[in-house]
Design an enzyme around this catalytic site. Structure first.
Site, mmCIF file in Angstrom:
data_model
loop_
_atom_site.group_PDB
_atom_site.id
_atom_site.type_symbol
_atom_site.label_atom_id
_atom_site.label_comp_id
_atom_site.label_asym_id
_atom_site.label_seq_id
_atom_site.Cartn_x
_atom_site.Cartn_y
_atom_site.Cartn_z
ATOM 1 N N HIS A 1 5.820 13.304 8.171
ATOM 2 C CA HIS A 1 5.523 14.324 7.167
ATOM 3 C C HIS A 1 5.867 15.702 7.708
ATOM 4 C CE1 HIS A 1 2.263 11.495 5.345
ATOM 5 N NE2 HIS A 1 3.436 11.292 4.789
ATOM 6 N N TYR B 1 -3.184 11.252 2.372
ATOM 7 C CA TYR B 1 -3.112 9.821 2.674
ATOM 8 C C TYR B 1 -4.424 9.269 3.218
ATOM 9 C CZ TYR B 1 1.918 9.146 2.128
ATOM 10 O OH TYR B 1 3.167 9.010 1.617
ATOM 11 N N HIS C 1 2.896 1.046 -0.701
ATOM 12 C CA HIS C 1 2.426 2.190 0.084
ATOM 13 C C HIS C 1 1.040 1.948 0.706
ATOM 14 C CE1 HIS C 1 4.733 5.776 0.662
ATOM 15 N NE2 HIS C 1 3.704 6.570 0.547
ATOM 16 N N ARG D 1 1.029 1.771 4.556
ATOM 17 C CA ARG D 1 1.258 3.105 5.132
ATOM 18 C C ARG D 1 -0.019 3.938 5.065
ATOM 19 N NH1 ARG D 1 5.102 6.678 6.670
ATOM 20 N NH2 ARG D 1 5.142 8.752 5.740
ATOM 21 N N LYS E 1 12.850 9.077 4.046
ATOM 22 C CA LYS E 1 12.708 9.767 2.768
ATOM 23 C C LYS E 1 13.208 11.211 2.839
ATOM 24 C CE LYS E 1 9.162 10.937 -0.631
ATOM 25 N NZ LYS E 1 7.723 10.863 -0.928
ATOM 26 N N ARG F 1 7.652 3.243 5.432
ATOM 27 C CA ARG F 1 7.892 3.190 3.987
ATOM 28 C C ARG F 1 8.791 1.989 3.693
ATOM 29 N NH1 ARG F 1 8.945 8.665 5.520
ATOM 30 N NH2 ARG F 1 7.488 10.124 4.559
#
Length: 189
Positions: free
Chosen positions: A165, A174, A139, A142, A72, A41
């Protein structure tokens, strides 16, 4: 919420061609590579220190240990550095003017300060705009990383762990699917 677009191979080459023309081309290239080849990220890229990526001898580490403060979800994780990214990081190391300052930001502004995640997002947007790639964002790399892993048969559990995640459903969002991938899937039968 609309997903960041994943550029195709031609568009990625065009993006990298644009990066070469920028004032800080080595820095900008490694930013793109960390996104596409490690799935980082922008906040994680911005937080990296030289010592997180290079060992005391100046060699590229095989793994980057992301501190909880970098991520994150505030959960530390390990990022594995593949051969392509290793080569890119070795080239990037040659851009250091003097000896490596292991506490310095890996990616720095022209004033030698760390980027904020927001400023790095703006840089990505500028690069994609100059390359004429609509719908892409910070993004996109990613998403590309996660999608390529999925399309190469990597277990979703492994992808989930690599992406940092907590929930499989997040990882699944994703993964991009297109007609060519579906065509290949049914040919397996």
């Amino acid at each position: 919420m609309k997903q960041a677009r994943i550029p195709n191979e031609t568009e990625l080459k065009r993006l990298l061609a644009v990066v070469v023309t920028t004032r800080y081309s080595a820095r900008n290239r490694i930013i793109v590579m960390l996104s596409y080849y490690a799935g980082l990220r922008v906040g994680e890229i911005a937080a990296l220190k030289v010592g997180d990526v290079y060992d005391a001898d100046g060699n590229v580490r095989e793994q980057i240990a992301l501190k909880a403060a970098y991520t994150k979800g505030n959960h530390a994780r390990v990022v594995f550095v593949n051969a392509k990214l290793t080569r890119e990081l070795e080239k990037f190391a040659t851009s250091f003017k003097t000896t490596m300052d292991f506490d310095a930001p890996l990616i720095s502004t022209q004033k030698r300060k760390a980027f904020s995640a927001n400023t790095l997002c703006q840089l990505f947007m500028d690069l994609y705009s100059k390359a004429g790639i609509d719908g892409a964002s910070s993004h996109s790399g990613r998403r590309s990383f996660i999608t390529k892993l999925a399309h190469n048969g990597v277990s979703t559990k492994v992808i989930m762990t690599l992406a940092g995640h907590k929930h499989l459903t997040t990882t699944q969002r994703y993964i991009d699917v297109n007609d060519e991938m579906m065509r290949k899937a049914v040919e397996v039968l």
